[in-house]
Design a protein around this motif. Structure first.
Motif, short mmCIF file in Angstrom:
data_model
loop_
_atom_site.label_atom_id
_atom_site.label_comp_id
_atom_site.label_asym_id
_atom_site.label_seq_id
_atom_site.Cartn_x
_atom_site.Cartn_y
_atom_site.Cartn_z
N ARG A 452 20.82 50.85 25.62
CA ARG A 452 21.62 51.93 25.04
C ARG A 452 22.67 52.44 26.02
O ARG A 452 23.83 52.65 25.66
N ILE A 453 22.25 52.62 27.28
CA ILE A 453 23.17 53.13 28.30
C ILE A 453 24.36 52.18 28.49
O ILE A 453 25.51 52.62 28.61
N HIS A 454 24.07 50.87 28.48
CA HIS A 454 25.11 49.88 28.74
C HIS A 454 25.68 49.27 27.45
O HIS A 454 26.47 48.31 27.52
N GLU A 455 25.29 49.82 26.30
CA GLU A 455 25.81 49.40 24.99
C GLU A 455 25.69 47.90 24.76
O GLU A 455 26.60 47.26 24.23
N ASN A 456 24.56 47.34 25.18
CA ASN A 456 24.29 45.92 24.94
C ASN A 456 23.49 45.81 23.65
O ASN A 456 22.25 45.81 23.64
N VAL A 457 24.21 45.71 22.54
CA VAL A 457 23.59 45.77 21.22
C VAL A 457 22.74 44.53 20.96
O VAL A 457 21.64 44.62 20.40
N LYS A 458 23.22 43.36 21.37
CA LYS A 458 22.49 42.12 21.11
C LYS A 458 21.11 42.16 21.76
O LYS A 458 20.09 41.84 21.11
N MET A 459 21.05 42.55 23.04
CA MET A 459 19.74 42.62 23.70
C MET A 459 18.91 43.76 23.11
O MET A 459 17.68 43.63 22.97
N ALA A 460 19.55 44.85 22.72
CA ALA A 460 18.83 45.98 22.14
C ALA A 460 18.11 45.54 20.86
O ALA A 460 16.95 45.91 20.64
N GLU A 461 18.78 44.76 20.04
CA GLU A 461 18.15 44.27 18.81
C GLU A 461 16.95 43.38 19.12
O GLU A 461 15.89 43.48 18.49
N HIS A 462 17.12 42.51 20.11
CA HIS A 462 16.04 41.61 20.52
C HIS A 462 14.83 42.40 21.03
O HIS A 462 13.68 42.14 20.64
N VAL A 463 15.10 43.39 21.89
CA VAL A 463 14.03 44.20 22.48
C VAL A 463 13.35 45.04 21.41
O VAL A 463 12.12 45.17 21.37
N ALA A 464 14.15 45.62 20.50
CA ALA A 464 13.59 46.45 19.44
C ALA A 464 12.66 45.66 18.53
O ALA A 464 11.58 46.13 18.17
N MET A 465 13.06 44.44 18.19
CA MET A 465 12.21 43.61 17.33
C MET A 465 10.89 43.28 18.02
O MET A 465 9.83 43.21 17.39
N TRP A 466 10.96 43.09 19.32
CA TRP A 466 9.73 42.82 20.09
C TRP A 466 8.82 44.06 20.08
O TRP A 466 7.61 43.96 19.95
N LEU A 467 9.46 45.24 20.16
CA LEU A 467 8.70 46.49 20.11
C LEU A 467 8.04 46.68 18.75
O LEU A 467 6.89 47.10 18.65
N PHE A 468 8.79 46.37 17.67
CA PHE A 468 8.23 46.51 16.31
C PHE A 468 7.00 45.62 16.15
O PHE A 468 6.03 45.99 15.48
N LYS A 469 7.05 44.46 16.79
CA LYS A 469 5.93 43.52 16.70
C LYS A 469 4.73 44.04 17.49
O LYS A 469 3.58 43.93 17.03
N LEU A 470 4.99 44.60 18.68
CA LEU A 470 3.90 45.09 19.52
C LEU A 470 3.21 46.31 18.93
O LEU A 470 1.98 46.43 18.95
N ASN A 471 4.00 47.23 18.42
CA ASN A 471 3.45 48.48 17.89
C ASN A 471 4.33 49.00 16.76
O ASN A 471 5.24 49.80 16.99
N PRO A 472 4.05 48.55 15.52
CA PRO A 472 4.90 48.93 14.38
C PRO A 472 4.93 50.43 14.12
O PRO A 472 5.86 50.92 13.47
N GLN A 473 3.94 51.17 14.61
CA GLN A 473 3.87 52.60 14.32
C GLN A 473 4.52 53.48 15.40
O GLN A 473 4.55 54.70 15.27
N ASP A 474 5.03 52.85 16.45
CA ASP A 474 5.69 53.62 17.52
C ASP A 474 7.13 53.91 17.10
O ASP A 474 7.92 52.99 16.84
N SER A 475 7.47 55.18 17.04
CA SER A 475 8.79 55.57 16.54
C SER A 475 9.91 55.32 17.53
O SER A 475 11.09 55.25 17.14
N SER A 476 9.58 55.18 18.83
CA SER A 476 10.64 55.14 19.85
C SER A 476 11.61 53.98 19.66
O SER A 476 12.82 54.13 19.83
#
Length: 535
Positions: A452-476
């Motif tokens: 977010r700080i460095h506005e790297n949207v492509k990596m942000a999407e990749h990391v977010a999808m990994w987070l959704f997989k690890l813990n779908p109920q985590d809102s962060s």
């Protein structure tokens, strides 16, 4: 004056001694004058160990004196047994007790309570039962002090029925007898049984009430504790401290301050334990005015600032934004412990003084203190906030390869944050994938924040999808990705993320904050319009 007649001055000097060196001086004088041959005078040297039983050197010295007493009486035997009972090696009390059993001086009614306490500390219930049998054989089974100690031994070991049977057979039972069972039940968290006994007790003292309140507090049953606290006929500082501790443990810091105010109105003088709890509450709600009042109280009453109290003061000033005052308290504290150093380093870290945090860390090591896991979290965090990349790498290496501390999730998050803030996003991801704890959501949240700080949207999407997989109920993950989309004007994508949250029934905890205005702490929730002074 004969050696058989102890010199009052020298015996008094021994009793007033506060250091082992002073006791050695008295001992040397006794040897020179022959007073050492007096059993009572020699016993005063041993008695020093009883008040300093946590010091192994003192105990070793006391035992050496004991072995040189030619005809130790029961007082001398009991003194050394009591010292060992209260030490970190209560098993030695039992060894001396067994020596005593061989005569010519035998255990008396003062010996057995100490020995039974040693069994209790060691959880040696069978040994305690054997000693109980011996007590009955020598005709001391009806002594009230011995009976009370036996009740506590059985109750603390979980033999509640045995303890209750002893209580019922006592001819001279008193409130101490009842408290022996009550305290054991409360310590074991058996509060239903404790309450039943408490209501059955014909007489209660303030200690009885405190056992109940502390028992409820230890289980997190604060409302039950408060209900008893409110109807207590008499409270002491322990009662107030129990409630302060209870509210602090469940993060009800506004209640901590309210109880402390009631304590002041009741004219009960706080002790260091009280002040640590209240300072912690001040730190968490930013109530610096009240924290300042406590600091003034400490200075006015000449209360020694060290250890936990020094740590609490440093932490309070740092979290309330006055880092200069935190440093002043820290620098003026002569006797620091590792927690005090950690609080100062953490305070400097929070305020962005990374180089100063490193300087304090170096001073700590130079003075011989051993850094622990908490120390390195604070130092790594300081490096991250200040952008000290090379220093952060060095600290992490020092932690693992010099201090031998295995990294935990907080350390890994600090390193990821350190790399992320420096814009080394790929390196941060490589670091995560090489970790033992690579499936911990917290490290990926740190990387997502860097995206977010460095506005790297492509990596942000990749990391977010990994987070959704690890813990779908985590809102962060959802919230951060949505905010990234909003920041670059991708409103539709942000709405899709919010829809995903709704579909997964993910809820975000509302943010809250506290502020002190004119000595009163106000609490707010994000979007809350219920406060009396809300516009």
């Amino acid at each position: 004056m004969s050696a058989s007649s102890p010199q009052p001055f020298m015996v008094s000097f021994t009793e007033m001694a506060t250091t082992l060196h002073e006791v050695h001086q008295a001992h040397a004088h006794m040897i020179k004058t022959g007073l050492i041959r007096n059993t009572f005078a020699a016993s005063r040297l041993i008695a020093f160990a009883d008040t300093n039983s946590t010091d192994p050197t003192t105990l070793t010295y006391a035992h050496s004196v004991f072995t040189r007493v030619s005809k130790p009486n029961s007082y001398v035997w009991n003194t050394i047994i009591r010292a060992y009972t209260n030490s970190s090696s209560p098993v030695l009390a039992l060894l001396v007790f067994h020596q005593m059993l061989h005569g010519p001086v035998f255990p008396d009614k003062f010996t057995f309570p100490f020995v039974l306490k040693a069994c209790s500390y060691l959880h040696w219930i069978k040994k305690g039962q054997q000693i109980h049998t011996h007590i009955v054989k020598v005709g001391l089974g009806s002594d009230v002090f011995i009976q009370n100690t036996l009740i506590h031994l059985y109750a603390s070991a979980g033999f509640i029925e045995c303890a209750h049977n002893l209580l019922n057979r006592m001819f001279e039972r008193n409130v101490i007898s009842w408290n022996a069972i009550l305290s054991a039940l409360a310590d074991q968290g058996l509060m239903e049984q404790a309450l039943s006994l408490f209501e059955e007790m014909p007489e209660k003292n303030v200690e009885s009430w405190n056992f109940m309140i502390s028992g409820y507090v230890s289980l997190g049953l604060i409302q039950e504790a408060r209900s008893l606290f409110d109807v207590m006929p008499l409270r002491d500082v322990v009662s107030w401290n129990a409630m302060l501790t209870g509210y602090a443990h469940v993060s009800c810091f506004d209640e901590v301050l309210a109880v402390f105010e009631d304590m002041q109105n009741a004219k009960v003088k706080p002790n260091s334990y009280t002040l640590v709890n209240v300072l912690s509450a001040c730190a968490n709600v930013g109530a610096m005015n009240q924290g300042e009042w406590i600091y003034s109280f400490i200075n006015k009453n000449d209360i020694k600032i060290d250890g936990f109290l020094a740590t609490a003061l440093v932490d309070m000033y740092a979290k309330c934004g006055n880092i200069d005052k935190a440093l002043e308290v820290f620098n003026n504290t002569l006797k620091k412990d590792i927690s005090t150093w950690n609080s100062m380093i953490a305070g400097l870290s929070i305020h962005g003084y990374g180089e100063d945090a490193l300087r304090v860390f170096s001073e700590m090591l130079a003075e011989g203190y051993s850094a622990n896991e908490i120390t390195f979290v604070s130092v790594l965090s300081a490096c991250s906030r200040a952008g000290l990349l090379d220093e952060g790498y060095s600290v992490f290496y020092l932690m693992v390869h010099v201090h031998g501390i295995k990294p935990c999730i907080e350390h890994y998050c600090c390193v990821v944050d350190l790399l992320g803030r420096a814009g080394l996003l790929e390196e941060a991801e490589e670091f995560i994938t090489a970790m033992e704890l690579k499936d911990a959501p917290a490290v990926w949240v740190s990387l997502l924040n860097a995206c977010r700080i460095h506005e790297n949207v492509k990596m942000a999407e990749h990391v977010a999808m990994w987070l959704f997989k690890l813990n779908p109920q985590d809102s962060s993950g959802y919230v951060q990705l949505s905010n990234i989309y909003v920041s670059i004007g991708r409103w539709n994508d942000a709405r899709e993320v919010r829809k995903m949250m709704k579909a997964q029934k993910v809820t975000k905890e509302p943010g809250w904050s506290m502020i002190e205005v004119d000595g009163i702490v106000h609490e707010f929730l994000a979007g809350d319009g219920l406060h009396s002074q809300a516009d």
